[in-house]
Design an enzyme around this catalytic site. Structure first.
Site, PDB file in Angstrom:
ATOM      1  N   SER A 210       0.837  -1.215   0.000  1.00 48.05           N
ATOM      2  CA  SER A 210       0.000   0.000   0.000  1.00 48.05           C
ATOM      3  C   SER A 210       0.869   1.262   0.000  1.00 48.05           C
ATOM      4  CB  SER A 210      -0.975   0.011   1.179  1.00 48.05           C
ATOM      5  OG  SER A 210      -0.278  -0.056   2.400  1.00 48.05           O
ATOM      6  N   ALA A 211       1.889   1.286   0.852  1.00 51.20           N
ATOM      7  CA  ALA A 211       2.754   2.482   0.900  1.00 51.20           C
ATOM      8  C   ALA A 211       3.553   2.619  -0.390  1.00 51.20           C
ATOM      9  CB  ALA A 211       3.700   2.402   2.100  1.00 51.20           C
TER      10      ALA A 211
ATOM     11  N   ASP B 169       6.915   1.706   6.992  1.00 52.49           N
ATOM     12  CA  ASP B 169       6.804   1.171   5.636  1.00 52.49           C
ATOM     13  C   ASP B 169       7.220   2.225   4.611  1.00 52.49           C
ATOM     14  OD1 ASP B 169       5.750  -0.912   7.037  1.00 52.49           O
ATOM     15  OD2 ASP B 169       3.973  -1.178   5.778  1.00 52.49           O
TER      16      ASP B 169
END
Ligand code: MEV
Length: 321
Positions: free
Chosen positions: A107-108, A150
């Site tokens: 996601s990051a 992250d």
């Protein structure tokens, strides 16, 4: 139509591994994370009409993006708002090799690549602070209360020493690390894992605090071991960290099985990486051949995917069998 942008721009990012300290990092303890060379690329192009997204998860207009992409949608809208640009006349394509929801920070990484591509498209310089504050919008959707490790490790080209709210320190090992990574094949729900640790903390603060203190101590010892190139010691610390992660309730049978199998194959240390409760584990090999052997054995044992690499190169090898 007023055109004040390039007609095409590319933003890239990569995945990450947490070597030691996940979960404890949410409570302000230090952690060590490193780039993992699975890549994501975002291409922004000029078009006419609604903003269109093309990705493996969803292709269509931005307004109808599915729930699991709401974080990316919010990050995109805020980035355009920050740049003073309208939410229209763009086509955004995301091409990611990072498996979703496996504790590898997909996601990051997607958000970083997208913010970079949007800034490049409009010819604007992007500072680290701007990048992190925009990506954090997406991360908050994905994790609830993300430490930020992250996005920081995915924006870095070398291992980092991370403590929430403090300056991030690059952490170069004096000896290369040879790492095998294996995927249980099950989605890791980081938000639930983080919530479970929180509940455990509320129910039994002394016990959880004890684990967090131990992990803090291990992270400091691991930092010294990396700086000295003492890979044997680092391996033992990975094993100790796994024990504490088990006590925190974030490992599971699948991850424990892969960890045991890696140790049986002679790994110097092995543990889950990322949020746990599914997702991936990593193991430290003695050299590249050994990391390859471990990755191969983990695949034979039942991992849905396994990879091996060395921290002194950007090359990533997969086990395809
Ligand atoms: C997720 O990659 C790492 C966790 O420590 C959560 C976080 O730091 O935000 C589990």
């Amino acid at each position: 139509m007023e055109i004040d942008a390039n007609t095409r721009a590319i933003g890239e990012s990569h995945s990450k591994l947490i070597l030691l300290g996940e979960h404890a990092v949410v409570y302000g303890k230090p952690a060590i994370a490193m780039p993992f060379p699975l890549k994501v690329r975002c291409i922004v192009e000029e078009t006419i009409g609604h903003v269109m997204l093309n990705s493996i998860v969803y292709t269509g207009v931005v307004d109808h993006m599915p729930r699991e992409m709401q974080g990316i949608a919010a990050c995109m809208k805020e980035t355009l708002n920050y740049l003073g640009k309208p939410l229209e006349n763009l086509s955004i394509s995301i091409d990611s090799c990072i498996p979703l929801g496996r504790g590898l920070g997909s996601s990051a990484a997607v958000a970083i690549a997208m913010v970079r591509a949007l800034f490049a498209f409009y010819g604007k310089e992007l500072s680290k602070e701007e990048l992190f504050s925009l990506v954090q919008i997406s991360e908050t959707y994905a994790h609830g209360n993300p430490s930020g490790i992250d996005m920081v490790s995915e924006a870095s080209d070398c291992p980092v020493w991370f403590e929430k709210g403090k300056e991030v320190l690059p952490l170069k090992s004096t000896a290369p690390l040879f790492i095998a990574v294996a995927d249980t094949g099950r989605m890791a729900d980081t938000r639930t894992a983080v919530d479970n640790v929180k509940k455990r903390y509320a129910a039994n603060p002394e016990k959880v605090e004890q684990s967090l203190e131990k992990i803090d101590h291990m992270a400091n010892k691991a930092k010294a071991a990396l700086l000295k190139g003492d890979i044997q010691c680092l391996g033992e610390l990975l094993n100790d960290n796994q024990q504490e992660l088990m006590k925190l309730g974030v490992s599971d049978e699948g991850l424990n099985g892969l960890v045991q199998r890696a140790l049986k194959a002679g790994a110097l240390g092995a543990k889950l990486t990322g949020g746990g409760m599914g997702g991936c584990m990593l193991a430290l090999g003695k050299n590249m051949e050994h990391a390859k052997l471990i990755a191969k054995e983990l695949r034979e044992y039942g991992a849905s995917n396994s990879w091996y690499f060395s921290t002194d190169s950007d090359m990533l090898y997969g086990v395809y069998e």
